[in-house]
Design a protein around this motif. Structure first.
Motif, PDB file in Angstrom:
ATOM      1  N   GLN A 113      -9.929 -72.882  -8.047  1.00  0.00           N
ATOM      2  CA  GLN A 113     -10.620 -71.782  -8.711  1.00  0.00           C
ATOM      3  C   GLN A 113     -12.119 -72.051  -8.757  1.00  0.00           C
ATOM      4  O   GLN A 113     -12.923 -71.140  -8.580  1.00  0.00           O
ATOM      5  N   ALA A 116     -13.694 -71.387  -5.379  1.00  0.00           N
ATOM      6  CA  ALA A 116     -13.802 -69.942  -5.153  1.00  0.00           C
ATOM      7  C   ALA A 116     -14.953 -69.360  -5.958  1.00  0.00           C
ATOM      8  O   ALA A 116     -15.691 -68.490  -5.485  1.00  0.00           O
ATOM      9  N   GLU A 117     -15.117 -69.864  -7.166  1.00  0.00           N
ATOM     10  CA  GLU A 117     -16.218 -69.381  -7.993  1.00  0.00           C
ATOM     11  C   GLU A 117     -17.558 -69.798  -7.395  1.00  0.00           C
ATOM     12  O   GLU A 117     -18.512 -69.009  -7.394  1.00  0.00           O
ATOM     13  N   ARG A 120     -19.015 -67.415  -4.883  1.00  0.00           N
ATOM     14  CA  ARG A 120     -19.558 -66.109  -5.235  1.00  0.00           C
ATOM     15  C   ARG A 120     -20.615 -66.179  -6.351  1.00  0.00           C
ATOM     16  O   ARG A 120     -21.298 -65.206  -6.609  1.00  0.00           O
TER      17      ARG A 120
ATOM     18  N   VAL B  24     -15.048 -58.840  -1.056  1.00  0.00           N
ATOM     19  CA  VAL B  24     -14.424 -60.084  -1.505  1.00  0.00           C
ATOM     20  C   VAL B  24     -15.272 -61.290  -1.105  1.00  0.00           C
ATOM     21  O   VAL B  24     -15.423 -62.236  -1.881  1.00  0.00           O
ATOM     22  N   GLY B  28     -15.597 -62.068  -4.663  1.00  0.00           N
ATOM     23  CA  GLY B  28     -14.255 -62.547  -5.007  1.00  0.00           C
ATOM     24  C   GLY B  28     -13.339 -61.388  -5.340  1.00  0.00           C
ATOM     25  O   GLY B  28     -13.792 -60.264  -5.540  1.00  0.00           O
ATOM     26  N   ARG B 109     -15.454 -67.819   3.197  1.00  0.00           N
ATOM     27  CA  ARG B 109     -15.544 -67.422   1.780  1.00  0.00           C
ATOM     28  C   ARG B 109     -14.327 -66.620   1.367  1.00  0.00           C
ATOM     29  O   ARG B 109     -13.792 -66.803   0.271  1.00  0.00           O
ATOM     30  N   GLN B 113     -11.332 -67.543  -1.512  1.00  0.00           N
ATOM     31  CA  GLN B 113     -10.819 -66.629  -2.524  1.00  0.00           C
ATOM     32  C   GLN B 113      -9.310 -66.463  -2.394  1.00  0.00           C
ATOM     33  O   GLN B 113      -8.589 -66.382  -3.395  1.00  0.00           O
ATOM     34  N   GLU B 117      -6.446 -67.310  -5.101  1.00  0.00           N
ATOM     35  CA  GLU B 117      -5.497 -66.288  -5.527  1.00  0.00           C
ATOM     36  C   GLU B 117      -4.063 -66.784  -5.360  1.00  0.00           C
ATOM     37  O   GLU B 117      -3.207 -66.538  -6.215  1.00  0.00           O
TER      38      GLU B 117
END
Lengths: 197, 197
Positions: A113, A116-117, A120, B24, B28, B109, B113, B117
């Motif tokens: 997580q 992924a953060e 962005r 996305v 994200g 990227r 994400q 997920e």
DNA sequence: TTGTCAAGAACGGACGTTCGTTTTTGTTGT
DNA sequence: ACAACAAAAACGAACGTCCGTTCTTGACAA
């Protein structure tokens, strides 16, 4: 004039951070509601907002905690003597697993997580850029020592070797999601195979 | 009796998926609003909901697209003859980069994400478990051939080698976030270094 | 009292989705 | 060939819910 001790404040913060960690491991950053963190922490909304100004600040705290522990994994590994790369990697991965068990959360899920953060959120990415540079330096130093110790060919580039070794860590965590039977030992055995035992 | 051709419908779906991909990669999954996808696609809310029942369905579509392309990267790589592992990995990574450039989005990227997920959404994780099994099989088959060709020691475990090689792929993508100078060639050179050229 | 901490109900805004309407497109009858 | 019709597609404003944050109230220590 503070009514509660500094230790009390620190304990409260950790209480909230721990709650957030559990929530993030379960739901990710943006599906975690403040209501969930609040109830998981056992505190009230007002209390939580007394220790963290906003959800974003909590996200930052988690991201920094994860990157901090991720790096301690590295620095501890390349300490005294110079073990071969697959042993160093094994130690790092075992450390990740152990950290998760002692905290009671799947750290690799939180790490996913956090990456992924970072993808962005420029603020989080800046943290990771800074710490990533440190990680690269640490691993490159190890690689130099490993070359000197004869574990790696003399003409290998320490920085490039460092990138490959670092890369194996997120590679392990991503696969852990799906291959539940994957262990650090089995994984590094694959690296040992690639290296010719 | 359809009012518009099947090609028209497919083109519209791709139009929406492409818009979602751009969103996305930037924000994200859960910070991407339907309003953003709608305006980015150039369609209206009603039109988008005509092709996808919900945001979750769009997320599923993206996740499947990413895992599908990720796997095509692999299958194409271990085709005819048996090149050494670092060459196969290089081909796979170049493919990832190329896919991103031809679509006009940072695929790595989006992949980050998608993994995040998968960590919190059992439905997405099931997709990745299924496709991950296929990937492992493909790479293990390659590893067997590489052992037979003398690229790897005879006593190496194909499945374990496969895990290590697969792991290097997300490892590259995660590092790409932070080390912008990292190239597939430089990265696999690190692997070559570990393997003793 | 006075100042700090905690509680939790309440607020304001944002977001996913729906739905009534308009526009486009293919078909049918002449 | 052309016009009238029906069905699908597109539109976009409106709705209801959820969520992050604030603010008022009360408790407790000094």
């Amino acid at each position: 004039m503070p009514k509660v001790s500094a230790e009390h404040r620190a304990a409260r913060r950790e209480q909230i951070v721990d709650a957030m960690l559990r929530c993030v491991a379960r739901d990710g950053f943006h599906k975690t509601t403040m209501a969930a963190v609040i109830s998981e922490s056992g505190l009230s909304a007002g209390a939580v907002y007394l220790y963290f100004r906003s959800k974003d600040e909590l996200i930052r705290a988690i991201a920094e905690l994860v990157v901090g522990e991720g790096l301690s994994v590295v620095t501890d590994s390349s300490a005294d003597d110079v073990p071969p790369p697959h042993q160093v990697l094994a130690a790092a991965l075992e450390r990740v697993v152990a950290l998760g068990e002692e905290r009671g959360v799947d750290v690799h899920r939180v790490a996913l997580q956090a990456w992924a953060e970072a993808a962005r959120n420029p603020e989080i990415r800046a943290i990771y850029a800074r710490e990533g540079e440190r990680g690269r330096a640490v691993w490159a130093t190890y690689a130099e020592q490993a070359i000197a110790a004869g574990h790696l060919p003399a003409d290998a580039s320490p920085v490039r070797v460092a990138h490959a070794l670092i890369g194996l860590i997120p590679g392990f965590m991503v696969q852990r999601l799906v291959f539940e039977d994957l262990t650090p030992a089995g994984y590094v055995a694959g690296l040992a195979g690639l290296m010719g035992t």
